[in-house]
Design an enzyme around this catalytic site. Structure first.
Site, PDB file in Angstrom:
ATOM      1  N   CYS A  86      16.471  43.352  25.177  1.00  0.00           N
ATOM      2  CA  CYS A  86      16.642  42.959  23.778  1.00  0.00           C
ATOM      3  C   CYS A  86      15.237  42.890  23.136  1.00  0.00           C
ATOM      4  O   CYS A  86      14.404  42.078  23.550  1.00  0.00           O
ATOM      5  CB  CYS A  86      17.344  41.599  23.720  1.00  0.00           C
ATOM      6  SG  CYS A  86      17.569  40.993  22.039  1.00  0.00           S
TER       7      CYS A  86
ATOM      8  N   LYS B  94       1.933   4.707   1.663  1.00  0.00           N
ATOM      9  CA  LYS B  94       1.887   5.266   3.019  1.00  0.00           C
ATOM     10  C   LYS B  94       1.491   6.731   2.887  1.00  0.00           C
ATOM     11  O   LYS B  94       2.277   7.562   2.439  1.00  0.00           O
ATOM     12  CB  LYS B  94       3.243   5.127   3.699  1.00  0.00           C
ATOM     13  CG  LYS B  94       3.212   5.568   5.140  1.00  0.00           C
ATOM     14  CD  LYS B  94       4.473   5.140   5.867  1.00  0.00           C
ATOM     15  CE  LYS B  94       4.371   5.358   7.365  1.00  0.00           C
ATOM     16  NZ  LYS B  94       4.131   6.720   7.743  1.00  0.00           N
TER      17      LYS B  94
ATOM     18  N   TYR C 192      -7.333  -0.022   6.976  1.00  0.00           N
ATOM     19  CA  TYR C 192      -7.183  -1.018   8.039  1.00  0.00           C
ATOM     20  C   TYR C 192      -8.542  -1.285   8.681  1.00  0.00           C
ATOM     21  O   TYR C 192      -9.150  -0.360   9.222  1.00  0.00           O
ATOM     22  CB  TYR C 192      -6.184  -0.466   9.068  1.00  0.00           C
ATOM     23  CG  TYR C 192      -5.741  -1.414  10.164  1.00  0.00           C
ATOM     24  CD1 TYR C 192      -5.789  -2.791  10.019  1.00  0.00           C
ATOM     25  CD2 TYR C 192      -5.238  -0.904  11.359  1.00  0.00           C
ATOM     26  CE1 TYR C 192      -5.364  -3.629  11.027  1.00  0.00           C
ATOM     27  CE2 TYR C 192      -4.801  -1.737  12.380  1.00  0.00           C
ATOM     28  CZ  TYR C 192      -4.871  -3.094  12.206  1.00  0.00           C
ATOM     29  OH  TYR C 192      -4.443  -3.930  13.210  1.00  0.00           O
TER      30      TYR C 192
ATOM     31  N   GLU D  14       0.838  -1.202   0.000  1.00  0.00           N
ATOM     32  CA  GLU D  14       0.000   0.000   0.000  1.00  0.00           C
ATOM     33  C   GLU D  14       0.866   1.243   0.000  1.00  0.00           C
ATOM     34  O   GLU D  14       2.029   1.194   0.402  1.00  0.00           O
ATOM     35  CB  GLU D  14      -0.857   0.025   1.277  1.00  0.00           C
ATOM     36  CG  GLU D  14      -1.785  -1.151   1.378  1.00  0.00           C
ATOM     37  CD  GLU D  14      -2.461  -1.230   2.745  1.00  0.00           C
ATOM     38  OE1 GLU D  14      -2.476  -0.221   3.489  1.00  0.00           O
ATOM     39  OE2 GLU D  14      -2.959  -2.315   3.070  1.00  0.00           O
TER      40      GLU D  14
ATOM     41  N   LYS E 247      10.252   3.857   3.970  1.00  0.00           N
ATOM     42  CA  LYS E 247      10.159   5.306   3.766  1.00  0.00           C
ATOM     43  C   LYS E 247      10.943   5.718   2.521  1.00  0.00           C
ATOM     44  O   LYS E 247      12.074   5.280   2.326  1.00  0.00           O
ATOM     45  CB  LYS E 247      10.728   6.053   4.991  1.00  0.00           C
ATOM     46  CG  LYS E 247       9.977   5.759   6.283  1.00  0.00           C
ATOM     47  CD  LYS E 247       8.661   6.481   6.364  1.00  0.00           C
ATOM     48  CE  LYS E 247       8.823   7.842   6.885  1.00  0.00           C
ATOM     49  NZ  LYS E 247       8.425   8.227   8.136  1.00  0.00           N
TER      50      LYS E 247
ATOM     51  N   ASP F 158       0.594  10.429   3.905  1.00  0.00           N
ATOM     52  CA  ASP F 158       1.192  11.284   4.933  1.00  0.00           C
ATOM     53  C   ASP F 158       0.189  12.332   5.393  1.00  0.00           C
ATOM     54  O   ASP F 158       0.240  13.492   5.009  1.00  0.00           O
ATOM     55  CB  ASP F 158       2.446  11.947   4.339  1.00  0.00           C
ATOM     56  CG  ASP F 158       3.300  12.576   5.418  1.00  0.00           C
ATOM     57  OD1 ASP F 158       3.038  12.320   6.611  1.00  0.00           O
ATOM     58  OD2 ASP F 158       4.229  13.321   5.068  1.00  0.00           O
TER      59      ASP F 158
ATOM     60  N   CYS G 272      24.724  39.717  19.744  1.00  0.00           N
ATOM     61  CA  CYS G 272      23.318  39.659  19.340  1.00  0.00           C
ATOM     62  C   CYS G 272      23.065  40.609  18.159  1.00  0.00           C
ATOM     63  O   CYS G 272      23.433  41.783  18.221  1.00  0.00           O
ATOM     64  CB  CYS G 272      22.433  40.051  20.521  1.00  0.00           C
ATOM     65  SG  CYS G 272      20.702  40.141  20.076  1.00  0.00           S
TER      66      CYS G 272
ATOM     67  N   CYS H 107      20.613  43.546  19.604  1.00  0.00           N
ATOM     68  CA  CYS H 107      20.943  44.519  20.650  1.00  0.00           C
ATOM     69  C   CYS H 107      22.449  44.603  20.897  1.00  0.00           C
ATOM     70  O   CYS H 107      22.898  45.388  21.727  1.00  0.00           O
ATOM     71  CB  CYS H 107      20.200  44.189  21.949  1.00  0.00           C
ATOM     72  SG  CYS H 107      20.806  42.692  22.743  1.00  0.00           S
TER      73      CYS H 107
ATOM     74  N   CYS I 171      21.271  35.223  23.648  1.00  0.00           N
ATOM     75  CA  CYS I 171      21.522  36.615  24.006  1.00  0.00           C
ATOM     76  C   CYS I 171      21.049  36.774  25.446  1.00  0.00           C
ATOM     77  O   CYS I 171      19.867  36.561  25.732  1.00  0.00           O
ATOM     78  CB  CYS I 171      20.731  37.547  23.087  1.00  0.00           C
ATOM     79  SG  CYS I 171      20.702  39.231  23.739  1.00  0.00           S
TER      80      CYS I 171
HETATM   81  S1  IVH Z   1      -1.435   0.571   8.760  1.00  0.00           S
HETATM   82  C1  IVH Z   1      -0.862  -1.171  13.079  1.00  0.00           C
HETATM   83  N1  IVH Z   1      -1.394   1.542   6.346  1.00  0.00           N
HETATM   84  O1  IVH Z   1       1.391   5.467   9.109  1.00  0.00           O
HETATM   85  C2  IVH Z   1      -0.524  -0.264  11.964  1.00  0.00           C
HETATM   86  N2  IVH Z   1      -0.756   2.980   8.115  1.00  0.00           N
HETATM   87  O2  IVH Z   1       3.504   4.629  11.314  1.00  0.00           O
HETATM   88  C3  IVH Z   1      -1.692   0.342  11.343  1.00  0.00           C
HETATM   89  N3  IVH Z   1      -0.235   5.273   7.415  1.00  0.00           N
HETATM   90  O3  IVH Z   1      -0.296   5.694  12.155  1.00  0.00           O
HETATM   91  C4  IVH Z   1      -1.361   1.315  10.307  1.00  0.00           C
HETATM   92  N4  IVH Z   1      -0.608   4.979   5.264  1.00  0.00           N
HETATM   93  O4  IVH Z   1      -1.189   7.055  10.231  1.00  0.00           O
HETATM   94  C5  IVH Z   1      -1.162   1.786   7.643  1.00  0.00           C
HETATM   95  N5  IVH Z   1      -1.458   2.272   4.143  1.00  0.00           N
HETATM   96  C6  IVH Z   1      -1.240   2.516   5.425  1.00  0.00           C
HETATM   97  C7  IVH Z   1      -0.834   3.796   5.885  1.00  0.00           C
HETATM   98  C8  IVH Z   1      -0.592   3.983   7.251  1.00  0.00           C
HETATM   99  C9  IVH Z   1      -0.256   5.846   6.208  1.00  0.00           C
HETATM  100  C10 IVH Z   1       0.162   5.957   8.654  1.00  0.00           C
HETATM  101  C11 IVH Z   1      -0.800   5.771   9.807  1.00  0.00           C
HETATM  102  C12 IVH Z   1      -0.017   5.133  10.910  1.00  0.00           C
HETATM  103  C13 IVH Z   1       1.393   5.413  10.503  1.00  0.00           C
HETATM  104  C14 IVH Z   1       2.247   4.253  10.962  1.00  0.00           C
END
Ligand code: IVH
Length: 666
Positions: free
Chosen positions: A428, A112, A223, A110, A309, A114, A404, A407, A422
Site C-alpha cells: 500500500c 492564563k 510567579y 490573572e 478554562k 497559553d 483502503c 490500494c 489497511c
Molecule cells: S501559576 C503552581 N499563573 O498554566 C502553579 N500559571 O496548569 C504555578 N500558566 O504550568 C503556575 N498563565 O504554564 C500560573 N498566570 C498564570 C499562568 C500560568 C499560564 C500556565 C503555566 C502552568 C500552567 C498550569
C-alpha cells in the site's frame, strides 16, 4: 572615557531601551538609533574580548553554535494547576479556601497565558539560568535561547530584588508572528505549527539561538519564588517585579470578594480575543504567601490556586464530504471537508473525525450543519450536529469505508481498537512511503537532505521500495531528477552513508515496529544487545524486559514473523547499519586517577553524570556516593547542595569544577 566605561554606558542604555520598547511599549529612541548603539557595543566588545559579559545586550542576538540542552533539576518542582470549567467550581474553590483559612483573604486574578512555561533564576540581579518545565522535576537549560527574548531582563533595575530568586512565567509567540511563521513554512512546504503554544515551545528548543532571536518571542511572568521576597502579597510582589524590569500583565487584579472574581472572568472571556497573544483561561491565586503556605499543595497542584478554562470557540458550518487518509501503520483517519468558516481568527475548511465510532455516535449525514470547535489545535474537531437543520430529502448517512482508498484492500479492525487498518503493509503506497519517512526522520536515522517530498519522488521513480533500498542508491541514480543537482545528490548520498553510524537503539526505533517508540526501543536495545537476540526472543523473554508488556511483545513477535520484515532487517545488516549495541570501551585507558575516590555532585554542562562516572573508571578511579575523609576530591557541577559543600569544607576535601576535572584527565 575608556573602552570599558563606554561599554558599560552602552550596556546600561541598551538595557533601558530594551525595557522601554519590549516591556513598556514606549520607545524613547528610533530603531535606527538603537541599532547604532548596538553596533557600537558589538564592535567594542569584539575589540575587547576580555570585557565579555554573559548579561550584555549583545548576547540577545544569539549564536549559531549548536549544543544539546543540559538537564537541570528544579529547586522547587514546577507543578500544574487544577482546572475548572464552570462558575460553580469557582464557587467551590472560594468556599473551600475560606473554610480552610478561617480568616479573610484576597484573590489575585490573572490571565492564563497559553504558551510554554519557563523558570528564570536571578542571582545578584542578573539572569543566570532559564529552564523549561520538563517533567516538572527537571527541565532543559535553555538560557542561551531565552536571552534572545527582549522582554526578559538580563540585568535587573533598582535595588529591591532579593539576591537570589526564581521567577516563572510563560513564553509566548504573538499571533502575528505565529501567522507569519506558518505562512513562510507553508511556502517552503514545511509542516505547520498547530498553535502558538507549540510554536513557542518548538522555538525554545531550537539549537540555533539566532533563529530563536528571529522568531520574536515574548514573555509574561507570574510567579516569584525565593526566601526574601519583598512582600507577603503575591500581587504586590508582581508589581515590584515590574519595577525590576519584568513584563507583568496589566490585566492582573486583586479581588476581595467572589463578585469581583466573576467580574474579572466575564470581562476577559470576551476581551481576551483582542489580546496579541493566546490565553486559555483565568488563574485565581490566594494572594497572601503566608496563606498559600498554610493551604499547601496536593501531589500535583497547589491548593491555593486554580485555573478557570474558557469555553473553546465554536462555529456552525456544512459538512460536504468525508475523506480518508492512510498513515504509515495503515491506520485510516477520517477527515471532514467543510464549507469554509471563520473560527478563532482562522478559516476552517477541514476537521478531524478521529474514527468510525465518533462518526457513528454523531450519526453524521453529508450536508449536515455541524458544530466545529477548536481546542487549541489547528485542526478543529466536530462536536455536534444540528439535527433540526437536517432536511427530509437529505442525504446519505456517512458510512465508514470498507476498503483502503489507496490500494483497495479490505480494511480490518483490531480487537479493542477504535481505528480501522489497511492490512496491505507490503504494497500500500502511503504505508511504504510513511515507513521510509519515519525511518529517515530526525529522531530516527536523521538522514540529512532527505525529506518526505524526496522520498515520494524516489518511490515514484521506482528507486526505493523500502528503507534498505536507500543504501543502494548512487549519485548517478538520483542526480538529474527534479530539483536535484550534483551537489544535492552528493549531500543525500553522504547523509545516507553517515546514517550507518546511528546507534542500534535509534535504528530499532526507525524500523517503525508498532508500539516501539523511542523509550521502548532504548530498553529493548539495552536488554537484547542485538537484533538477532530480539528476533529470536519469545513472549516470555520479551515481557521480562522493563516496561515491555504483552501488547508490545506480541507486536515485536508479529513483526519478525513477517518474512518481508526479516528480509528488510537482513538487507539493512548487509548495508552496514548498526544492529547491535556498540562495544562499551570499559577497559582502563589511563591510571591518572588510580587510587582516587571521587564524589560527583551537582548538575553538569558538558557531560552527563553517567559519562563522568565512566570517565572516572576509565582513568582508574572509583566513583563513590558520599563524602568522607577518604574522598580524594569532589567533581562539582552547578547547584551542589549546601550540606555537601559544608561537609567538604569541614573535611578539607578539594572541589574540582568540570573544566578542572576534564583538564586533569585530558
Ligand atoms: S501559576 C503552581 N499563573 O498554566 C502553579 N500559571 O496548569 C504555578 N500558566 O504550568 C503556575 N498563565 O504554564 C500560573 N498566570 C498564570 C499562568 C500560568 C499560564 C500556565 C503555566 C502552568 C500552567 C498550569
Amino acid at each position: 572615557m575608556t573602552a570599558q566605561e563606554r561599554i558599560e554606558q552602552l550596556r546600561n542604555e541598551l538595557h533601558r531601551h530594551n525595557h522601554n520598547y519590549y516591556v513598556l511599549n514606549q520607545p524613547e529612541i528610533s530603531d535606527k538609533a538603537f541599532d547604532d548603539l548596538m553596533s557600537e557595543l558589538i564592535a567594542l566588545e569584539e575589540a575587547n574580548p576580555d570585557l565579555k559579559d554573559e548579561a550584555s545586550p549583545t548576547m540577545r542576538v544569539g549564536s549559531d553554535i549548536s549544543k544539546d540542552f543540559v538537564q537541570v533539576g528544579h529547586k522547587y518542582p514546577m507543578l500544574s494547576l487544577g482546572n475548572t470549567y464552570s462558575e460553580g467550581e469557582v464557587n467551590d474553590f472560594y468556599d473551600r479556601t475560606g473554610k480552610a483559612l478561617n480568616e479573610p483573604f484576597d484573590i489575585c486574578c490573572e490571565l492564563k497565558y497559553d504558551g510554554t512555561s519557563i523558570s528564570l533564576t536571578y542571582e545578584h540581579g542578573r539572569l543566570v539560568r532559564a529552564v523549561t518545565r520538563g517533567d516538572g522535576e527537571k527541565g532543559d537549560d535553555v538560557t542561551t535561547n531565552v536571552k534572545t527574548i527582549r522582554s526578559i531582563p538580563l540585568v535587573l533595575q533598582g535595588d529591591t530584588y532579593p539576591d537570589l530568586f526564581e521567577i516563572r512565567g510563560e513564553i509566548l509567540m504573538p499571533w502575528t508572528v505565529f501567522d507569519e511563521l506558518n505562512k513562510e513554512r507553508e511556502a517552503r512546504e514545511e509542516p505547520l505549527f498547530a498553535n502558538p503554544r507549540n510554536a513557542a515551545a518548538g522555538t525554545l528548543k531550537l539549537q540555533n539561538s539566532s533563529v530563536v532571536a528571529s522568531r520574536k518571542l515574548d514573555a509574561y511572568l507570574y510567579y516569584l519564588l525565593g526566601d526574601n521576597l519583598p512582600y507577603d502579597g503575591h500581587f504586590e510582589n508582581l508589581q515590584e517585579a515590574a519595577k525590576w524590569g519584568f513584563k507583568i500583565s496589566d490585566a492582573t487584579r486583586k479581588a476581595n470578594n467572589l463578585e469581583e472574581v466573576f467580574q474579572f472572568i466575564n470581562f476577559w472571556d470576551t476581551e481576551r480575543k483582542n489580546l496579541p497573544v493566546a490565553t486559555d483561561g483565568i488563574v485565581l491565586k490566594v494572594n497572601s504567601i503566608r496563606q498559600q503556605r498554610h493551604l499547601g499543595f496536593t501531589a500535583k497542584s497547589p491548593r491555593w490556586a486554580i485555573a478557570y478554562k474558557f469555553q473553546a470557540e465554536q462555529a456552525v458550518t456544512r459538512l460536504n464530504t468525508v475523506s480518508y487518509q492512510v498513515g504509515r501503520t495503515g491506520a485510516i483517519t477520517p477527515v471532514a471537508n467543510l464549507d469554509p468558516v471563520q473560527l478563532s481568527g482562522t478559516i476552517v475548511k477541514r476537521a478531524s473525525l478521529h474514527n468510525a465510532d465518533i462518526i457513528e455516535s454523531l450519526d453524521l449525514h453529508i450536508g449536515d450543519m455541524v458544530n466545529v470547535e477548536k481546542g487549541g489545535e489547528i485542526i478543529p474537531k466536530i462536536t455536534g450536529v444540528d439535527l433540526s437543520a437536517r432536511s427530509f430529502m437529505q442525504q446519505e448517512k456517512v458510512r465508514f469505508i470498507t476498503n483502503c482508498p489507496e490500494c483497495g484492500t479490505k480494511l480490518i479492525r483490531f480487537e479493542g481498537e477504535a481505528a480501522y487498518y489497511c492490512p496491505n503493509e507490503s504494497s500500500c503506497p502511503p504505508q511504504i512511503k510513511g515507513r521510509i519517512e519515519h525511518f529517515i526522520s530526525r529522531r530516527a536515522m536523521n538522514i540529512d537532505g532527505l525529506g518526505p517530498e524526496t522520498v515520494d519522488m524516489f518511490f515514484q521513480q521506482g528507486l526505493i521500495k523500502d528503507a534498505a533500498d536507500l543504501y543502494k542508491l548512487t549519485i548517478d541514480d538520483i542526480k538529474g531528477l527534479e530539483r536535484m543537482g550534483q551537489k544535492s545528490a552528493e549531500n543525500i548520498i553522504k547523509g545516507i552513508a553517515e546514517s550507518k553510524n546511528v546507534p542500534f537503539e535509534r535504528v530499532l526505533f526507525a524500523l517503525g515496529i508498532r508500539f516501539v517508540g523511542e523509550t521502548v526501543a532504548k530498553k529493548l536495545a539495552k536488554a537484547m544487545q542485538n537484533i538477532d537476540a530480539l528476533e529470536q526472543a519469545d513472549l516470555n523473554k520479551l515481557v521480562e524486559v522493563d516496561e515491555i508488556g504483552v501488547k508490545i511483545a506480541q507486536s515485536i513477535i508479529n513483526y519478525f514473523a513477517d518474512e518481508s520484515n526479516r528480509g528488510l532487517v537482513e538487507r539493512l545488516k548487509n548495508a552496514g547499519i548498526q544492529l547491535a549495541i556498540a562495544e562499551q570501551p570499559d577497559t582502563v585507558t589511563s591510571d591518572k586517577l588510580a587510587g582516587k575516590s571521587i564524589v560527583i555532585s551537582g548538575v553538569f554542562a558538558h557531560h552527563s553524570r553517567d559519562e563522568y562516572k565512566a570517565m572516572i573508571e576509565q582513568n582508574g578511579g572509583k566513583n563513590v556516593g558520599s563524602i568522607s575523609a577518604k574522598t580524594s576530591f569532589i567533581l562539582a557541577g552547578d547547584n551542589m547542595g549546601p550540606a555537601k559543600l559544608e561537609k567538604a569544607h569541614k573535611l578539607g576535601v578539594a572541589i574540582l569544577t568540570e573544566d578542572e576535572f576534564l583538564n586533569l584527565i585530558s
